[in-house]
Design a protein around this motif. Structure first.
Motif, mmCIF file in Angstrom:
data_model
loop_
_atom_site.group_PDB
_atom_site.id
_atom_site.type_symbol
_atom_site.label_atom_id
_atom_site.label_comp_id
_atom_site.label_asym_id
_atom_site.label_seq_id
_atom_site.Cartn_x
_atom_site.Cartn_y
_atom_site.Cartn_z
ATOM 1 N N THR A 173 19.120 -132.565 -56.447
ATOM 2 C CA THR A 173 19.121 -133.268 -55.339
ATOM 3 C C THR A 173 20.580 -134.468 -55.224
ATOM 4 O O THR A 173 20.847 -134.293 -53.831
ATOM 5 C CB THR A 173 18.073 -134.350 -55.448
ATOM 6 N N THR A 174 20.828 -134.749 -56.000
ATOM 7 C CA THR A 174 22.309 -135.523 -55.720
ATOM 8 C C THR A 174 23.291 -134.593 -55.474
ATOM 9 O O THR A 174 24.186 -135.135 -54.441
ATOM 10 C CB THR A 174 22.762 -136.235 -57.082
ATOM 11 N N GLN A 175 23.454 -133.463 -55.898
ATOM 12 C CA GLN A 175 24.374 -132.466 -55.474
ATOM 13 C C GLN A 175 24.297 -132.191 -54.026
ATOM 14 O O GLN A 175 25.364 -131.735 -53.259
ATOM 15 C CB GLN A 175 24.303 -131.252 -56.243
ATOM 16 N N GLY A 176 23.037 -131.975 -53.606
ATOM 17 C CA GLY A 176 22.797 -131.615 -52.290
ATOM 18 C C GLY A 176 23.213 -132.649 -51.311
ATOM 19 O O GLY A 176 23.592 -132.217 -50.107
ATOM 20 N N PHE A 177 22.972 -133.660 -51.507
ATOM 21 C CA PHE A 177 23.355 -134.698 -50.780
ATOM 22 C C PHE A 177 24.644 -135.070 -50.771
ATOM 23 O O PHE A 177 25.422 -135.277 -49.655
ATOM 24 C CB PHE A 177 22.560 -136.176 -50.978
ATOM 25 N N ALA A 210 12.687 -138.467 -48.391
ATOM 26 C CA ALA A 210 12.805 -137.232 -48.474
ATOM 27 C C ALA A 210 14.088 -136.910 -49.042
ATOM 28 O O ALA A 210 15.138 -137.729 -49.233
ATOM 29 C CB ALA A 210 12.975 -136.679 -46.975
ATOM 30 N N ASP A 211 14.093 -135.801 -49.807
ATOM 31 C CA ASP A 211 15.237 -135.217 -50.298
ATOM 32 C C ASP A 211 16.134 -134.416 -49.430
ATOM 33 O O ASP A 211 15.685 -134.166 -48.324
ATOM 34 C CB ASP A 211 14.947 -134.416 -51.861
ATOM 35 N N HIS A 212 17.096 -133.689 -49.991
ATOM 36 C CA HIS A 212 18.269 -133.116 -49.065
ATOM 37 C C HIS A 212 17.474 -131.555 -48.594
ATOM 38 O O HIS A 212 18.002 -131.192 -47.433
ATOM 39 C CB HIS A 212 19.353 -132.624 -49.907
ATOM 40 N N LYS A 213 16.336 -131.429 -49.003
ATOM 41 C CA LYS A 213 15.742 -130.050 -48.615
ATOM 42 C C LYS A 213 14.747 -130.522 -47.600
ATOM 43 O O LYS A 213 13.471 -129.622 -47.379
ATOM 44 C CB LYS A 213 15.100 -129.359 -49.760
ATOM 45 N N LYS A 214 14.307 -131.887 -47.117
ATOM 46 C CA LYS A 214 13.245 -132.268 -46.303
ATOM 47 C C LYS A 214 12.000 -132.180 -46.925
ATOM 48 O O LYS A 214 10.943 -132.143 -46.307
ATOM 49 C CB LYS A 214 13.393 -131.873 -44.868
ATOM 50 N N CYS A 249 19.614 -140.061 -53.918
ATOM 51 C CA CYS A 249 18.703 -139.288 -54.283
ATOM 52 C C CYS A 249 17.630 -139.037 -53.294
ATOM 53 O O CYS A 249 16.712 -138.473 -53.335
ATOM 54 C CB CYS A 249 18.365 -139.788 -55.690
ATOM 55 N N GLY A 250 17.792 -139.725 -52.208
ATOM 56 C CA GLY A 250 16.709 -139.605 -51.213
ATOM 57 C C GLY A 250 17.001 -140.566 -49.896
ATOM 58 O O GLY A 250 18.229 -141.350 -50.067
#
Length: 444
Positions: free
Chosen positions: A209-213, A260-264, A223-224
């Motif tokens: 999650t943190t890498q995605g953001f 929400a996370d980076h993938k919604k 993280c969100g």
């Protein structure tokens, strides 16, 4: 052979006999006694007349065409799917025919498109929901099959139908429709919530999650993203003389808060406030806020940014308070310094994922565009739709066109006295993140 070919063959026999009476193709019993030897194909071909040769040539050609035609006809008809179900038939028998017989006669893309148009999600995701709810529905002694009941409720959530409309469609009592809706949404909101809406505390998911953001914003350890949205109530409420359900958009609503996370995908959902409450008040009343301020949620992924120990944090707009675990913009109008404006732009880019997630939620489950259930059942209906949204995102269901809420124009949140410690550290942390971001991007 077909009747037309047999008739044509008969005509050819008569034509051959008229052209050459001395040679017959099919000898009768009287002819066989007078003829010294039977007529054979070789004798016909050796006949002095051209009629036998003409007859066999035409007969062979017609026979070939007839066989080829019947073969191609059988091949084209063999894989044809069963006839479609008649529109407007919502009986148990019709649903069973669709679910058991017709569904496997279609290619997977067509099958899932048909299922999405009816129930808001593909057939595999639908069966997942049914399998998980089946034991609980069976225990309720419902007179309807579990998959039929789930399909009925999903149809209502996906299309926004009222209980009265659905009752006339399914030839059931509106009270029974409401009862089934309440049961299924309650099960989704309680039994499936812990499985499909989870805070990313596990190491693997937290890093992902943190890498995605960070790929999206260049900011580390997000993280969100948090945001709130009013869910419009179709019927105006009269539960309070001050009409606390009246939102800033002019209609009665309940307030939905999601992270929400980076993938919604939502990892926290809260529906505890009427539409007239501020986002910051709703956030402070949530279980997530209490767990974050008490230290109940411990994220192990800690990084160092300019001497600051940065734990994972969420991002929100200026309607939320700045805290050590919640980063907000420096300025709502871009009046800060270059590092501050750069930070604000990236932070709002990260926040955009939750805005899109809410848009997908309301586009998929149209009942949330104008909620037609009682206000007491509104929270579980909304949470149930959030669970279904996550199932769709996890299964990578196609994303519909986003539902657009009116632009938000809230005022910056004030800081409470009990939050001073979190606020001061949040200020220092935000400035360190902004300076580090500006330096990294400027040196590229």
């Amino acid at each position: 052979m077909e009747e037309a070919f047999m008739a044509m063959l008969s005509h050819l026999l008569h034509l051959q006999n008229s052209l050459d009476p001395t040679s017959t193709i099919f000898s009768s019993s009287s002819a066989s006694t007078s003829s010294p030897s039977p007529t054979t194909p070789s004798s016909l071909l050796s006949s002095s007349s051209a009629a036998p040769l003409l007859f066999f040539t035409l007969a062979s050609l017609l026979s070939f065409l007839s066989v080829a035609r019947s073969s191609s006809s059988s091949q084209s008809q063999s894989p044809s799917p069963p006839p479609p179900l008649p529109d407007g038939d919502y009986s148990v028998a019709s649903f069973r025919a669709l679910a058991n017989d017709h569904i496997w006669a279609l290619d997977a893309p067509l099958r899932d498109a048909r299922w999405r148009s009816l129930y808001g999600l593909s057939y595999p995701v639908f069966t997942t929901v049914v399998e998980k709810l089946q034991p609980f529905i069976a225990a309720s002694n419902l007179s309807l099959p579990a998959d039929y009941a789930v399909a009925m409720v999903l149809s209502r959530l996906a299309h926004g139908c009222s209980a009265k409309t659905l009752a006339s469609r399914y030839s059931l009592d509106p009270y029974l429709i409401s009862k089934i809706t309440n049961m299924v949404t309650r099960l989704l909101a309680t039994k499936l919530y812990p499985e499909f809406i989870k805070i990313p505390v596990g190491k693997r998911r937290l890093i992902e999650t943190t890498q995605g953001f960070e790929e999206l914003t260049s900011l580390p350890n997000i993280c969100g993203a948090v945001d709130s949205t009013p869910v419009k109530l179709r019927r105006r409420t009269k539960l309070n003389p001050r009409n606390i359900y009246n939102s800033k958009y002019g209609y009665d609503a309940v307030l939905l808060q999601v992270v929400a996370d980076h993938k919604k995908i939502f990892w926290d959902v809260c529906v505890k406030a009427p539409g007239g409450e501020e986002d910051s008040s709703h956030f402070r009343d949530s279980l997530l806020y209490k767990r974050l301020t008490s230290g109940d949620i411990v994220w192990e992924k800690v990084i160092n940014v300019r001497g600051h120990h940065v734990r994972p944090y969420i991002v929100g707009d200026w309607c939320y308070p700045l805290l050590s675990f919640l980063m907000t913009p420096f300025s709502p109008n871009g009046s800060g310094s270059p590092p501050e404006n750069l930070f604000d732009g990236m932070l709002m880019k990260g926040r955009s994922v939750v805005v899109e997630a809410i848009g997908l939620l309301k586009a998929r489950w149209k009942i949330l565009q104008s909620l037609n259930v009682g206000v007491n059942h509104a929270p579980q209906t909304i949470v149930a739709c959030c669970v279904l949204h996550n199932l769709c995102q996890i299964a990578r269901e196609p994303e519909p066109e986003l539902w657009k809420d009116p632009d938000e124009a809230g005022s910056p949140a004030r800081v409470l006295e009990s939050e001073r410690q979190f606020y001061y550290y949040g200020q220092s942390l935000r400035q360190a993140l902004a300076d580090d971001l500006h330096q990294r991007l400027s040196s590229r």
